[in-house]
Design a protein around this motif. Sequence first.
Motif, PDB file in Angstrom:
ATOM      1  N   VAL A  68       0.940  -1.271   0.074  1.00  0.00           N
ATOM      2  CA  VAL A  68      -0.156  -0.040   0.017  1.00  0.00           C
ATOM      3  C   VAL A  68       1.019   1.364   0.039  1.00  0.00           C
ATOM      4  N   GLY A  69       2.221   1.335   0.528  1.00  0.00           N
ATOM      5  CA  GLY A  69       2.942   2.359   0.430  1.00  0.00           C
ATOM      6  C   GLY A  69       3.325   2.770  -0.859  1.00  0.00           C
ATOM      7  N   GLN A  70       3.494   1.638  -1.595  1.00  0.00           N
ATOM      8  CA  GLN A  70       3.860   1.949  -3.127  1.00  0.00           C
ATOM      9  C   GLN A  70       2.435   2.749  -3.851  1.00  0.00           C
ATOM     10  N   LYS A  71       1.499   2.240  -3.384  1.00  0.00           N
ATOM     11  CA  LYS A  71       0.154   2.772  -3.996  1.00  0.00           C
ATOM     12  C   LYS A  71      -0.170   4.085  -3.421  1.00  0.00           C
ATOM     13  N   ILE A  72       0.412   4.604  -2.216  1.00  0.00           N
ATOM     14  CA  ILE A  72       0.368   5.915  -2.008  1.00  0.00           C
ATOM     15  C   ILE A  72       1.238   6.638  -2.757  1.00  0.00           C
ATOM     16  N   GLN A  73       2.652   6.109  -3.016  1.00  0.00           N
ATOM     17  CA  GLN A  73       3.511   6.886  -3.796  1.00  0.00           C
ATOM     18  C   GLN A  73       2.912   7.162  -5.182  1.00  0.00           C
ATOM     19  N   GLN A  74       2.374   6.248  -5.881  1.00  0.00           N
ATOM     20  CA  GLN A  74       1.817   6.383  -7.319  1.00  0.00           C
ATOM     21  C   GLN A  74       0.501   7.172  -7.380  1.00  0.00           C
ATOM     22  N   ALA A  75      -0.222   7.402  -6.279  1.00  0.00           N
ATOM     23  CA  ALA A  75      -1.281   8.060  -6.382  1.00  0.00           C
ATOM     24  C   ALA A  75      -1.280   9.465  -6.344  1.00  0.00           C
ATOM     25  N   ASP A  76      -2.265  10.445  -7.364  1.00  0.00           N
ATOM     26  CA  ASP A  76      -2.015  11.730  -7.167  1.00  0.00           C
ATOM     27  C   ASP A  76      -2.685  12.340  -6.103  1.00  0.00           C
ATOM     28  N   ALA A  77      -3.607  11.762  -5.527  1.00  0.00           N
ATOM     29  CA  ALA A  77      -4.558  12.357  -4.325  1.00  0.00           C
ATOM     30  C   ALA A  77      -4.613  11.005  -3.547  1.00  0.00           C
ATOM     31  N   LEU A  78      -5.117  11.560  -1.992  1.00  0.00           N
ATOM     32  CA  LEU A  78      -5.558  10.719  -1.092  1.00  0.00           C
ATOM     33  C   LEU A  78      -6.630  11.112  -0.356  1.00  0.00           C
ATOM     34  N   VAL A  79      -7.922  10.151  -0.155  1.00  0.00           N
ATOM     35  CA  VAL A  79      -9.057  10.584   0.540  1.00  0.00           C
ATOM     36  C   VAL A  79      -8.710   9.372   1.724  1.00  0.00           C
ATOM     37  N   ILE A  80      -8.606   9.945   2.843  1.00  0.00           N
ATOM     38  CA  ILE A  80      -8.419   9.293   4.081  1.00  0.00           C
ATOM     39  C   ILE A  80      -9.454   9.130   4.948  1.00  0.00           C
ATOM     40  N   GLY A  81     -10.079   7.887   5.168  1.00  0.00           N
ATOM     41  CA  GLY A  81     -11.308   8.153   6.200  1.00  0.00           C
ATOM     42  C   GLY A  81     -10.883   7.403   7.625  1.00  0.00           C
ATOM     43  N   THR A  82     -11.202   7.896   8.716  1.00  0.00           N
ATOM     44  CA  THR A  82     -10.955   7.222   9.885  1.00  0.00           C
ATOM     45  C   THR A  82     -12.025   7.493  11.059  1.00  0.00           C
ATOM     46  N   PRO A  83     -12.480   6.412  11.701  1.00  0.00           N
ATOM     47  CA  PRO A  83     -13.389   6.927  12.801  1.00  0.00           C
ATOM     48  C   PRO A  83     -12.489   7.429  13.925  1.00  0.00           C
ATOM     49  N   THR A  84     -13.039   7.987  14.876  1.00  0.00           N
ATOM     50  CA  THR A  84     -12.355   8.443  15.839  1.00  0.00           C
ATOM     51  C   THR A  84     -12.261   7.620  16.896  1.00  0.00           C
ATOM     52  N   HIS A  85     -11.198   7.167  17.330  1.00  0.00           N
ATOM     53  CA  HIS A  85     -10.778   6.107  18.318  1.00  0.00           C
ATOM     54  C   HIS A  85      -9.944   6.692  19.392  1.00  0.00           C
ATOM     55  N   TRP A  86     -10.459   6.840  20.576  1.00  0.00           N
ATOM     56  CA  TRP A  86      -9.562   7.590  21.618  1.00  0.00           C
ATOM     57  C   TRP A  86      -9.217   8.964  21.386  1.00  0.00           C
ATOM     58  N   GLY A  87      -9.813   9.741  20.530  1.00  0.00           N
ATOM     59  CA  GLY A  87      -9.527  11.223  20.120  1.00  0.00           C
ATOM     60  C   GLY A  87      -8.329  11.150  19.347  1.00  0.00           C
ATOM     61  N   ASN A  88      -8.118  10.019  18.366  1.00  0.00           N
ATOM     62  CA  ASN A  88      -6.963   9.678  17.557  1.00  0.00           C
ATOM     63  C   ASN A  88      -7.898   9.205  16.052  1.00  0.00           C
ATOM     64  N   MET A  89      -6.407   8.908  15.007  1.00  0.00           N
ATOM     65  CA  MET A  89      -7.049   8.209  14.070  1.00  0.00           C
ATOM     66  C   MET A  89      -7.101   6.633  14.575  1.00  0.00           C
ATOM     67  N   CYS A  90      -7.813   5.841  13.837  1.00  0.00           N
ATOM     68  CA  CYS A  90      -7.966   4.394  14.153  1.00  0.00           C
ATOM     69  C   CYS A  90      -6.557   3.552  14.077  1.00  0.00           C
ATOM     70  N   ALA A  91      -6.421   2.591  14.932  1.00  0.00           N
ATOM     71  CA  ALA A  91      -5.102   1.997  14.743  1.00  0.00           C
ATOM     72  C   ALA A  91      -4.729   1.360  13.595  1.00  0.00           C
ATOM     73  N   PRO A  92      -5.509   0.841  12.613  1.00  0.00           N
ATOM     74  CA  PRO A  92      -4.946   0.197  11.385  1.00  0.00           C
ATOM     75  C   PRO A  92      -4.235   1.224  10.591  1.00  0.00           C
ATOM     76  N   LEU A  93      -5.049   2.364  10.575  1.00  0.00           N
ATOM     77  CA  LEU A  93      -4.554   3.341   9.651  1.00  0.00           C
ATOM     78  C   LEU A  93      -3.025   4.115  10.263  1.00  0.00           C
ATOM     79  N   LYS A  94      -3.125   4.045  11.487  1.00  0.00           N
ATOM     80  CA  LYS A  94      -1.979   4.525  12.374  1.00  0.00           C
ATOM     81  C   LYS A  94      -0.772   3.601  11.941  1.00  0.00           C
ATOM     82  N   LEU A  95      -1.066   2.094  12.037  1.00  0.00           N
ATOM     83  CA  LEU A  95       0.214   1.240  11.616  1.00  0.00           C
ATOM     84  C   LEU A  95       0.418   1.223  10.338  1.00  0.00           C
ATOM     85  N   LEU A  96      -0.430   1.609   9.360  1.00  0.00           N
ATOM     86  CA  LEU A  96      -0.160   1.863   7.904  1.00  0.00           C
ATOM     87  C   LEU A  96       0.936   2.997   7.778  1.00  0.00           C
TER      88      LEU A  96
END
Length: 191
Positions: A68-96
């Motif tokens: 997915v890191g390669q896909k982020i590099q290749q993408a021209d734009a990002l749409v990032i969706g996260t539920p609020t978990h403990w006043g933060n981004m969710c764990a899977p996204l943070k790990l990525l």
Amino acid sequence: MKILILNGSPRKNGTVATLLKAVAEPITNKHETEWIDVCKLDMKFCTACMACRDKGTCVLPEDDAHRVGQKIQQADALVIGTPTHWGNMCAPLKLLFDRNVPVFMGESPKGMPEPRQKGKRAVIVTACTTPWPFNFIFPESRGAIRAVKEVLHYGGYKLVGTITKPGTKKTNEISSSLMAKAERLGKKLIP
Ligand SMILES: Cc1cc2nc3c(=O)[nH]c(=O)nc-3n(C[C@H](O)[C@H](O)[C@H](O)COP(=O)(O)O)c2cc1C
């Protein structure tokens, strides 16, 4: 143009997913869009070895974080969706993001951060149970947005807007004005 949609929510038909679809709707037929459910990815935790800072990539055995890191590099734009978990981004996204620091930023010889995705556009979507205005007075959805902004900032992205749906415990219904904002921001992703 390639637009990558990173859905951090495990809830297939949840608020975040619904708003992400609304952002993607006006661009899907005209541009290449790819949707990734981040919580379905197979990723090891970052070991904080810091080797990626010199090597330019994570040195762990190849997994979905690299792909997915390669896909982020290749993408021209990002749409990032996260539920609020403990006043933060969710764990899977943070790990990525933890696993892909060198995709977003490098370091100058003097140790200063250098953005690697400069000028690319991004939209952030979040939802939380805390009702307005407490989602903002306290760092609830505000905390989640701030955390994602941090990553985008160091990557050099241009944030075209954020979409927040507070108070999801009381109602999951998304107002027509919020849906319209999502579509508007989707269009703004394309220069
Ligand atoms: C582990 C966990 C932590 C949460 N932390 C917060 C929080 O700090 N503040 C808040 O307002 N809502 C919190 N929530 C509620 C979610 O943000 C809320 O249900 C949101 O609408 C989920 O969006 P989704 O259905 O699109 O995934 C939390 C939910 C979970 C599962």
